[in-house]
Design a protein around this motif. Structure first.
Motif, PDB file in Angstrom:
ATOM      1  N   VAL A   1       0.836  -1.201   0.000  1.00 30.79           N
ATOM      2  CA  VAL A   1       0.000   0.000   0.000  1.00 30.79           C
ATOM      3  C   VAL A   1       0.870   1.251   0.000  1.00 30.79           C
ATOM      4  CG1 VAL A   1      -1.668   1.333   1.349  1.00 30.79           C
ATOM      5  CG2 VAL A   1      -1.964  -1.129   1.084  1.00 30.79           C
ATOM      6  N   GLY A   2       1.869   1.279   0.881  1.00 33.36           N
ATOM      7  CA  GLY A   2       2.768   2.432   0.909  1.00 33.36           C
ATOM      8  C   GLY A   2       3.557   2.589  -0.366  1.00 33.36           C
ATOM      9  N   LEU A   3       4.009   1.483  -0.928  1.00 35.33           N
ATOM     10  CA  LEU A   3       4.765   1.557  -2.173  1.00 35.33           C
ATOM     11  C   LEU A   3       3.884   2.027  -3.322  1.00 35.33           C
ATOM     12  CD1 LEU A   3       7.580   0.957  -3.347  1.00 35.33           C
ATOM     13  CD2 LEU A   3       6.733  -1.301  -3.973  1.00 35.33           C
ATOM     14  N   ALA A   4       2.648   1.529  -3.383  1.00 31.26           N
ATOM     15  CA  ALA A   4       1.734   1.956  -4.437  1.00 31.26           C
ATOM     16  C   ALA A   4       1.411   3.444  -4.313  1.00 31.26           C
ATOM     17  CB  ALA A   4       0.446   1.132  -4.387  1.00 31.26           C
ATOM     18  N   TYR A   5       1.263   3.928  -3.081  1.00 30.41           N
ATOM     19  CA  TYR A   5       0.977   5.356  -2.895  1.00 30.41           C
ATOM     20  C   TYR A   5       2.137   6.206  -3.400  1.00 30.41           C
ATOM     21  CZ  TYR A   5      -0.325   9.726  -0.659  1.00 30.41           C
ATOM     22  OH  TYR A   5      -0.646  11.034  -0.426  1.00 30.41           O
ATOM     23  N   ALA A   6       3.380   5.795  -3.102  1.00 25.99           N
ATOM     24  CA  ALA A   6       4.534   6.565  -3.564  1.00 25.99           C
ATOM     25  C   ALA A   6       4.611   6.580  -5.087  1.00 25.99           C
ATOM     26  CB  ALA A   6       5.814   5.985  -2.963  1.00 25.99           C
ATOM     27  N   GLY A   7       4.413   5.418  -5.711  1.00 22.85           N
ATOM     28  CA  GLY A   7       4.462   5.378  -7.171  1.00 22.85           C
ATOM     29  C   GLY A   7       3.324   6.139  -7.823  1.00 22.85           C
ATOM     30  N   TRP A   8       2.129   6.056  -7.237  1.00 25.75           N
ATOM     31  CA  TRP A   8       0.974   6.768  -7.799  1.00 25.75           C
ATOM     32  C   TRP A   8       1.158   8.275  -7.713  1.00 25.75           C
ATOM     33  CZ3 TRP A   8      -2.832   5.776 -10.914  1.00 25.75           C
ATOM     34  CH2 TRP A   8      -3.976   6.556 -10.931  1.00 25.75           C
ATOM     35  N   ASP A   9       1.650   8.770  -6.582  1.00 25.76           N
ATOM     36  CA  ASP A   9       1.880  10.204  -6.432  1.00 25.76           C
ATOM     37  C   ASP A   9       2.936  10.694  -7.420  1.00 25.76           C
ATOM     38  OD1 ASP A   9       1.618  12.762  -4.710  1.00 25.76           O
ATOM     39  OD2 ASP A   9       3.768  12.353  -4.664  1.00 25.76           O
ATOM     40  N   ARG A  10       3.997   9.925  -7.588  1.00 26.10           N
ATOM     41  CA  ARG A  10       5.055  10.316  -8.536  1.00 26.10           C
ATOM     42  C   ARG A  10       4.528  10.295  -9.967  1.00 26.10           C
ATOM     43  NH1 ARG A  10      10.543  10.224  -7.005  1.00 26.10           N
ATOM     44  NH2 ARG A  10      11.717  11.411  -8.560  1.00 26.10           N
ATOM     45  N   LEU A  11       3.695   9.309 -10.285  1.00 26.16           N
ATOM     46  CA  LEU A  11       3.155   9.218 -11.642  1.00 26.16           C
ATOM     47  C   LEU A  11       2.235  10.397 -11.946  1.00 26.16           C
ATOM     48  CD1 LEU A  11       3.032   7.218 -14.131  1.00 26.16           C
ATOM     49  CD2 LEU A  11       0.866   6.451 -13.165  1.00 26.16           C
ATOM     50  N   LEU A  12       1.416  10.797 -10.987  1.00 27.83           N
ATOM     51  CA  LEU A  12       0.493  11.904 -11.234  1.00 27.83           C
ATOM     52  C   LEU A  12       1.224  13.230 -11.381  1.00 27.83           C
ATOM     53  CD1 LEU A  12      -2.493  11.109  -8.838  1.00 27.83           C
ATOM     54  CD2 LEU A  12      -2.324  10.675 -11.272  1.00 27.83           C
ATOM     55  N   THR A  13       2.152  13.513 -10.461  1.00 24.91           N
ATOM     56  CA  THR A  13       2.789  14.827 -10.441  1.00 24.91           C
ATOM     57  C   THR A  13       3.848  14.983 -11.519  1.00 24.91           C
ATOM     58  OG1 THR A  13       4.329  14.010  -8.756  1.00 24.91           O
ATOM     59  CG2 THR A  13       2.354  15.150  -7.999  1.00 24.91           C
ATOM     60  N   ARG A  14       4.546  13.923 -11.865  1.00 24.15           N
ATOM     61  CA  ARG A  14       5.657  14.043 -12.805  1.00 24.15           C
ATOM     62  C   ARG A  14       5.272  13.648 -14.231  1.00 24.15           C
ATOM     63  NH1 ARG A  14      10.563  14.330 -10.057  1.00 24.15           N
ATOM     64  NH2 ARG A  14      10.154  15.268  -8.019  1.00 24.15           N
ATOM     65  N   VAL A  15       4.335  12.713 -14.390  1.00 25.36           N
ATOM     66  CA  VAL A  15       4.038  12.181 -15.722  1.00 25.36           C
ATOM     67  C   VAL A  15       2.685  12.663 -16.236  1.00 25.36           C
ATOM     68  CG1 VAL A  15       3.760  10.071 -17.084  1.00 25.36           C
ATOM     69  CG2 VAL A  15       5.462  10.152 -15.261  1.00 25.36           C
ATOM     70  N   ALA A  16       1.647  12.503 -15.419  1.00 29.80           N
ATOM     71  CA  ALA A  16       0.303  12.842 -15.890  1.00 29.80           C
ATOM     72  C   ALA A  16       0.070  14.343 -15.956  1.00 29.80           C
ATOM     73  CB  ALA A  16      -0.739  12.187 -14.976  1.00 29.80           C
ATOM     74  N   LEU A  17       0.580  15.104 -14.983  1.00 29.36           N
ATOM     75  CA  LEU A  17       0.312  16.541 -14.943  1.00 29.36           C
ATOM     76  C   LEU A  17       0.803  17.276 -16.185  1.00 29.36           C
ATOM     77  CD1 LEU A  17      -0.937  18.761 -13.258  1.00 29.36           C
ATOM     78  CD2 LEU A  17       1.267  19.075 -12.108  1.00 29.36           C
TER      79      LEU A  17
END
Length: 644
Positions: A271-287
């Motif tokens: 859960v913690g690992l998925a949260y870190a990857g999801w936050d990085r994906l949204l802010t760095r890739v999707a935004l």
């Protein structure tokens, strides 16, 4: 109780359930006191009338008191009825989710029902997905939400699952993570807890009624009064409601210990690992894609790639990628691709405020097309905006470049405008110079065109170059031109904390103003499109979609990043200009880094050392670090680049 070993779980579960029921009764007592206060004037009026009939309260004074109390009782009862009506009819807030019908995920519904049977609790009424790394039960028994419910028992809450969990977690891990959440349906079925939750949610919805658009002034004035009463009641029962929810969570957690307890410990790490990857994906890739009018259609699949890349880079994540050989939880869906696309569009609406439907200016993009559709277009759009601002500021086209290359936008033009003259070594006048050395210096003084133009453009700012002015008697030693000048962190710590580059400050301000105008125009277009769609849906008697909007137009509910400063915007635009020049004049290409977003690939490798050199130019006006990098990479800054 079936499946529970020992008495600790039973005692803990009973304690949590008792605490939740006790706090629920406290919330209901607040409601009872409010009702009693509302009927108190009517009760006093009844007593006064009874005293008059029996002959105890007679006289003009008692008659006046009866009339005053009667009028007061009628007014209070009318106000109480209005508050009760608004609280009962107000639509409670519901988390925007993607509804998952049982036909779209029969295996997932079967897993949840089996889990509920093992826990001995009612099964959730439906399952929904949210683009977040969390899971919870949400009460959607209000009549405004019943139209969106699928199967399930009456009064049961909806199970909301974070969509990244389905793609990153394995089936066993997902079951272990959902066990304490599903166990919460047991306490939620208790009548007192359900009534207390409905009361609190109704008060919360009543507070938001004054902000509903379309109310006339009189109704809005009344809604403000109802909202004030609802706020008072919420403050009175806030602590009890919070403790009630803690008790429900404690009871569910204790009950869930009987199901896959060992696997749940391992799953919490995921859960913690998925949260870190999801936050990085949204802010760095999707935004960056959202800002370009594109939304990645496979965000959930992208989080798997991001976490796999993290496991490759980070030694702490070693071994996590080996789990990819097991069955992922997304196999429980009939069409994972369609579900991923729906949650990706919802993520864009929540975190960026994009339109609810795809369109010409809001199109999906696949990961294979991301470098060309997003990265390259972003760089060239930013470079075009930068040169547009330079044109407005009156910067010459050929500033700092060769006359033959001044027909188009060049990187040299940007570097020359941002460069400030650095103090050079003191030259002591020799009364009797060596004629041989002087002739040698004259013969080798054929300047490089780039350096000559840069020196001409900044000569007025150098006191040492003006006749009659004394040079610095104690100059600082000059750095080696072949070294990475300006990259020493200690060089930036000396002097002022924020070195001022006047040209950069002016350019950053103009860029910020232009971006603000473009963003305002984008929001106006989105608002107009949403209003047109809403009007057409009303004309067809279709229930309109709930717009993700704010008082000033479409806004994200959960902004990913704070507003960027002018200096950050300028650094991003200069970096984009450098990347465009590298792609057009050197062997470079746009790329995608799963953890850092848009990346410049030079010879197939990511250029990770470009940022500090651009900051040296923007903050200190020192072009040497960037010029060294351009020379080493083979980029020709004097050549025009292709813009959008």
């Amino acid at each position: 109780m079936n499946g529970v070993s020992g008495t600790g779980s039973v005692v803990g579960e009973e304690w949590g359930a008792r605490a939740a029921r006790s706090r629920a009764l406290a919330v209901l007592r607040v409601r009872g006191r409010a009702l009693g206060l509302a009927v108190l004037p009517a009760a006093v009026a009844v007593v006064l009338y009874a005293g008059g009939v029996t002959g105890h309260f007679t006289g003009a004074a008692w008659d006046t008191a009866r009339w005053v109390v009667t009028v007061l009782a009628v007014l209070v009862l009318l106000a109480a009825a209005a508050v009760a009506l608004v609280v009962a009819r107000a639509r409670p807030a519901a988390t925007p989710t993607v509804q998952l019908a049982e036909t779209a995920a029969p295996d997932l519904y079967r897993l949840v029902r089996d889990l509920a049977d093992r826990l001995g609790v009612p099964a959730p009424a439906a399952i929904a997905l949210t683009p977040d790394c969390d899971s919870w039960l949400e009460d959607r028994t209000h009549r405004a939400h019943r139209l969106h419910r699928t199967s399930g028992g009456d009064g049961a809450p909806v199970l909301v699952i974070g969509s990244p969990f389905l793609w990153w977690m394995r089936v066993g891990e997902l079951r272990a993570v959902l066990a304490p959440v599903v166990a919460g349906t047991g306490p939620a079925a208790h009548p007192d807890i359900a009534a207390a939750r409905r009361f609190v949610r109704g008060l919360d919805a009543a507070v938001a009624v004054p902000g509903v658009p379309g109310l006339d002034p009189l109704r809005r004035f009344g809604a403000h009064g109802v909202g004030q009463v609802a706020r008072v009641l919420l403050r009175a029962c806030r602590g009890h409601a919070a403790e009630m929810e803690r008790g429900v969570a404690a009871a569910g957690s204790e009950r869930a210990q009987a199901v896959d307890y060992g696997v749940r410990i391992v799953a919490q790490e995921q859960v913690g690992l998925a949260y870190a990857g999801w936050d990085r994906l949204l802010t760095r890739v999707a935004l960056p894609a959202w800002r370009m009018g594109r939304w990645p259609a496979k965000l959930d699949a992208g989080v798997v790639s991001a976490l796999t890349e993290l496991s490759r880079r980070d030694r702490l994540a070693e071994g996590f990628s080996s789990r990819l050989g097991e069955r992922p939880a997304c196999d429980l869906l009939e069409e994972p691709g369609a579900v991923d696309e729906a949650t990706s569009l919802l993520a864009a609406r929540l975190f960026h405020g994009g339109p609810a439907e795809p369109g010409p200016d809001w199109a999906p993009v696949e990961w294979s097309q991301y470098p060309e559709e997003v990265v390259d277009r972003k760089w060239r759009t930013d470079a075009a905006r930068l040169h547009q601002v330079l044109d407005v500021l009156g910067v010459a086209e050929g500033a700092g470049g060769r006359a033959s290359d001044a027909a188009g936008p060049t990187l040299t033009r940007v570097m020359a405008h941002l460069t400030t003259r650095q103090p050079g070594p003191t030259v002591t006048a020799d009364p009797d110079p060596d004629p041989d050395q002087a002739s040698t210096a004259d013969a080798t003084a054929g300047p490089d065109p780039d350096q000559a133009s840069t020196a001409d453009a900044t000569a007025d700012a150098d006191p040492a170059s003006q006749p009659g002015l004394d040079a610095d008697p104690d100059p600082a030693p000059q750095p080696d031109p072949d070294a990475d000048a300006g990259l020493d962190p200690s060089a930036y710590d000396e002097g002022e904390d924020d070195p001022v580059n006047p040209a950069a400050e002016a350019l950053a301000g103009a860029l910020s103003a232009l971006l603000a105008r473009e963003e305002a125009a984008r929001e106006a277009r989105v608002a107009a499109a949403a209003e047109t769609a809403r009007a057409s849906e009303k004309g067809r008697k279709v229930t309109p979609h709930v717009a993700v909007s704010g008082p000033d137009g479409p806004l994200p509910l959960f902004p990913l990043q704070p507003p960027r400063t002018g200096r950050d915007l300028l650094a991003d635009h200069v970096t984009a200009m450098v990347c465009c020049a590298a792609v057009d004049t050197a062997e470079a290409a746009p790329g995608l880094d799963w953890l850092d977003g848009p990346a410049l690939l030079v010879g197939g490798e990511r250029a990770a050392d470009l940022g500090p050199r651009v900051l040296a130019l923007v903050e200190d006006g020192d072009p040497e670090p960037l010029r060294v990098w351009l020379t080493r990479t083979g980029v020709r800054p004097e050549k025009p680049v292709r813009l959008v």
